[in-house]
Write a protein that holds these residues in place. Structure first.
Motif, PDB file in Angstrom:
ATOM      1  N   SER A 101       0.837  -1.201   0.000  1.00 27.17           N
ATOM      2  CA  SER A 101       0.000   0.000   0.000  1.00 27.17           C
ATOM      3  C   SER A 101       0.873   1.252   0.000  1.00 27.17           C
ATOM      4  O   SER A 101       2.023   1.234   0.469  1.00 27.17           O
ATOM      5  CB  SER A 101      -0.914   0.014   1.221  1.00 27.17           C
ATOM      6  N   HIS A 102       0.318   2.342  -0.488  1.00 26.96           N
ATOM      7  CA  HIS A 102       1.028   3.619  -0.497  1.00 26.96           C
ATOM      8  C   HIS A 102       1.422   4.023   0.919  1.00 26.96           C
ATOM      9  O   HIS A 102       2.555   4.448   1.172  1.00 26.96           O
ATOM     10  CB  HIS A 102       0.142   4.689  -1.132  1.00 26.96           C
ATOM     11  N   GLU A 103       0.508   3.886   1.864  1.00 26.92           N
ATOM     12  CA  GLU A 103       0.754   4.311   3.239  1.00 26.92           C
ATOM     13  C   GLU A 103       1.889   3.516   3.869  1.00 26.92           C
ATOM     14  O   GLU A 103       2.771   4.084   4.525  1.00 26.92           O
ATOM     15  CB  GLU A 103      -0.522   4.160   4.071  1.00 26.92           C
ATOM     16  N   ASP A 104       1.883   2.198   3.693  1.00 23.90           N
ATOM     17  CA  ASP A 104       2.949   1.368   4.262  1.00 23.90           C
ATOM     18  C   ASP A 104       4.297   1.712   3.622  1.00 23.90           C
ATOM     19  O   ASP A 104       5.328   1.751   4.305  1.00 23.90           O
ATOM     20  CB  ASP A 104       2.651  -0.111   4.058  1.00 23.90           C
ATOM     21  N   ALA A 105       4.284   1.950   2.315  1.00 28.23           N
ATOM     22  CA  ALA A 105       5.532   2.272   1.619  1.00 28.23           C
ATOM     23  C   ALA A 105       6.106   3.599   2.109  1.00 28.23           C
ATOM     24  O   ALA A 105       7.320   3.706   2.358  1.00 28.23           O
ATOM     25  CB  ALA A 105       5.296   2.325   0.112  1.00 28.23           C
ATOM     26  N   VAL A 106       5.269   4.601   2.281  1.00 31.04           N
ATOM     27  CA  VAL A 106       5.749   5.909   2.729  1.00 31.04           C
ATOM     28  C   VAL A 106       6.347   5.815   4.131  1.00 31.04           C
ATOM     29  O   VAL A 106       7.421   6.368   4.408  1.00 31.04           O
ATOM     30  CB  VAL A 106       4.617   6.951   2.685  1.00 31.04           C
ATOM     31  N   ARG A 107       5.673   5.108   5.030  1.00 30.15           N
ATOM     32  CA  ARG A 107       6.200   4.941   6.388  1.00 30.15           C
ATOM     33  C   ARG A 107       7.557   4.244   6.363  1.00 30.15           C
ATOM     34  O   ARG A 107       8.482   4.646   7.068  1.00 30.15           O
ATOM     35  CB  ARG A 107       5.226   4.142   7.255  1.00 30.15           C
ATOM     36  N   GLU A 108       7.656   3.203   5.565  1.00 27.18           N
ATOM     37  CA  GLU A 108       8.899   2.438   5.505  1.00 27.18           C
ATOM     38  C   GLU A 108      10.032   3.250   4.892  1.00 27.18           C
ATOM     39  O   GLU A 108      11.149   3.299   5.430  1.00 27.18           O
ATOM     40  CB  GLU A 108       8.687   1.151   4.710  1.00 27.18           C
ATOM     41  N   LEU A 109       9.771   3.894   3.780  1.00 27.51           N
ATOM     42  CA  LEU A 109      10.832   4.655   3.112  1.00 27.51           C
ATOM     43  C   LEU A 109      11.247   5.859   3.944  1.00 27.51           C
ATOM     44  O   LEU A 109      12.426   6.243   3.950  1.00 27.51           O
ATOM     45  CB  LEU A 109      10.376   5.074   1.720  1.00 27.51           C
ATOM     46  N   SER A 110      10.321   6.447   4.670  1.00 26.97           N
ATOM     47  CA  SER A 110      10.657   7.545   5.572  1.00 26.97           C
ATOM     48  C   SER A 110      11.538   7.051   6.714  1.00 26.97           C
ATOM     49  O   SER A 110      12.488   7.739   7.131  1.00 26.97           O
ATOM     50  CB  SER A 110       9.383   8.186   6.127  1.00 26.97           C
ATOM     51  N   ALA A 111      11.250   5.864   7.214  1.00 22.79           N
ATOM     52  CA  ALA A 111      12.070   5.278   8.280  1.00 22.79           C
ATOM     53  C   ALA A 111      13.476   4.960   7.777  1.00 22.79           C
ATOM     54  O   ALA A 111      14.463   5.130   8.511  1.00 22.79           O
ATOM     55  CB  ALA A 111      11.404   4.010   8.826  1.00 22.79           C
ATOM     56  N   GLN A 112      13.577   4.508   6.547  1.00 21.64           N
ATOM     57  CA  GLN A 112      14.894   4.237   5.985  1.00 21.64           C
ATOM     58  C   GLN A 112      15.719   5.513   5.879  1.00 21.64           C
ATOM     59  O   GLN A 112      16.900   5.547   6.217  1.00 21.64           O
ATOM     60  CB  GLN A 112      14.752   3.551   4.631  1.00 21.64           C
ATOM     61  N   ALA A 113      15.086   6.597   5.429  1.00 21.03           N
ATOM     62  CA  ALA A 113      15.795   7.877   5.351  1.00 21.03           C
ATOM     63  C   ALA A 113      16.185   8.371   6.735  1.00 21.03           C
ATOM     64  O   ALA A 113      17.285   8.921   6.922  1.00 21.03           O
ATOM     65  CB  ALA A 113      14.927   8.904   4.639  1.00 21.03           C
ATOM     66  N   ALA A 114      15.309   8.176   7.713  1.00 22.50           N
ATOM     67  CA  ALA A 114      15.602   8.613   9.079  1.00 22.50           C
ATOM     68  C   ALA A 114      16.798   7.866   9.656  1.00 22.50           C
ATOM     69  O   ALA A 114      17.557   8.416  10.467  1.00 22.50           O
ATOM     70  CB  ALA A 114      14.377   8.411   9.965  1.00 22.50           C
ATOM     71  N   LYS A 115      16.988   6.631   9.236  1.00 17.62           N
ATOM     72  CA  LYS A 115      18.120   5.860   9.731  1.00 17.62           C
ATOM     73  C   LYS A 115      19.440   6.450   9.256  1.00 17.62           C
ATOM     74  O   LYS A 115      20.457   6.364   9.943  1.00 17.62           O
ATOM     75  CB  LYS A 115      17.970   4.398   9.296  1.00 17.62           C
ATOM     76  N   PHE A 116      19.448   7.060   8.072  1.00 17.55           N
ATOM     77  CA  PHE A 116      20.638   7.767   7.605  1.00 17.55           C
ATOM     78  C   PHE A 116      20.971   8.907   8.560  1.00 17.55           C
ATOM     79  O   PHE A 116      22.123   9.099   8.948  1.00 17.55           O
ATOM     80  CB  PHE A 116      20.415   8.329   6.194  1.00 17.55           C
ATOM     81  N   ALA A 117      19.949   9.678   8.901  1.00 18.28           N
ATOM     82  CA  ALA A 117      20.157  10.813   9.799  1.00 18.28           C
ATOM     83  C   ALA A 117      20.672  10.348  11.151  1.00 18.28           C
ATOM     84  O   ALA A 117      21.541  10.997  11.755  1.00 18.28           O
ATOM     85  CB  ALA A 117      18.853  11.593   9.960  1.00 18.28           C
TER      86      ALA A 117
END
Length: 252
Positions: A101-117
Motif C-alpha cells: 500500500s502507499h501508506e505502508d511504503a511511505v512509512r517504511e521509506l521515511s524510516a529508511q531515510a531517518a536511519k541515515f540521519a
C-alpha cells in the motif's frame, strides 16, 4: 566546449560485507562518485561507518524488495503489506507492486531515510532497489525530504543519458565502456554499477541456478574490475570527462 559530466553510481551499499568492501575500493581507487545505500539491510551500520570514514556521497537506495534466497532482510516498520509469509520483503518488483500500500511504503521509506540521519549521514539523493514498486511513495518521500528522486519523471529528464553497466556479459564490459565514454555528449550522464569484492559470501546468497545468480558474483565482480581499470581512468582523462555527483552536477 560544454562539459561532459559523468556520475558513476554504485548500488546496494550495506547489503553485505563483500559489497561494502568492494564499493569502498571502487570509490577510493576507481571512478565511482556516489553510492546508493540500503538502510534496511544487515550491513548498513558498517556501510554508514565507511561512508563517514571515507567521505563517500550517499543516497537512499529505497528498498521494498529482497531478491536473494538466503540473504533475507525485513522492513524497519510494521506495515503488513510490505512482507510475505516469512516476514521479509517480497522477492520481486511485480509482487511488491501488487501488494504494498502507499501508506505502508511511505512509512517504511521515511524510516529508511531517518536511519541515515541517525547515523550522521547527509542524504544527497534517492533512488530505488530493483525497480519501481510504489511510484507515488517515492514522490511523496522525495518531496518531504527535499532531495531529488533521480528516477522521477522530472529528475530523470535532467540527465543526457542513464545507462547500467552491470547486466552485460563480463567479456563485453570493457569494450562497451570504452565506446560509451568515447561517445558521451556534453551534459550530465548517469552510469549505474554494482560493485563487490571477491568474498565467498556472494556465492552463498542464492541456490544453484536461482534466477538472481548472475547478480550475486558475475555482474558485481566484473563491474568492480571495470571501474578500477587503468584504461578506463585514462579514457576519462583523455576526453576531459568530469566525474561528479548528482548533488554537485545539479546544484548550479
Amino acid at each position: 566546449m560544454a562539459e561532459i559530466r559523468l556520475v558513476v553510481q554504485s548500488d546496494d551499499f550495506g547489503m553485505c560485507h563483500a559489497v561494502n568492501v568492494g564499493t569502498v575500493q571502487a570509490f577510493r581507487d576507481g571512478i565511482v562518485t556516489q553510492v546508493s545505500t540500503m538502510a534496511a539491510c544487515p550491513w548498513f551500520t558498517e556501510a554508514a561507518a565507511l561512508a563517514r570514514e571515507f567521505g563517500i556521497p550517499v543516497g537512499v537506495h529505497q528498498t521494498l524488495t529482497c531478491e536473494w534466497d538466503f540473504l533475507r532482510w525485513r522492513p524497519l516498520t510494521d506495515g503488513p503489506s510490505l512482507v510475505g509469509e516469512d516476514g521479509t520483503f517480497r522477492r520481486t518488483v511485480e509482487e511488491a507492486k501488487a501488494a504494498i500500500s502507499h501508506e505502508d511504503a511511505v512509512r517504511e521509506l521515511s524510516a529508511q531515510a531517518a536511519k541515515f540521519a541517525a547515523e550522521g549521514l547527509a542524504v544527497e539523493y534517492l533512488d530505488f532497489h530493483m525497480g519501481s514498486s510504489v511510484p507515488s511513495a517515492y514522490d511523496e518521500v522525495s518531496a518531504a525530504l527535499g532531495k531529488p528522486f533521480i528516477y522521477g519523471p522530472e529528475e530523470s529528464q535532467r540527465f543526457a543519458s542513464i545507462e547500467i553497466l552491470s547486466d552485460r556479459d563480463a567479456a563485453d564490459k570493457k569494450p562497451w565502456m570504452l565506446a560509451y565514454l568515447g561517445n558521451l555528449t556534453p551534459g550530465v550522464h548517469l552510469l549505474v554499477t554494482h560493485c563487490a569484492a571477491a568474498h565467498p559470501e556472494l556465492a552463498a546468497l542464492h541456490r544453484p541456478g536461482s534466477y538472481t545468480y548472475r547478480w550475486a558474483e558475475e555482474y558485481r565482480l566484473s563491474d568492480q574490475t571495470i571501474v578500477t581499470d587503468p584504461d578506463i581512468h585514462q579514457a576519462i582523462k583523455d576526453r576531459s570527462i568530469q566525474l561528479t555527483t548528482v548533488q554537485t552536477a545539479f546544484s548550479s
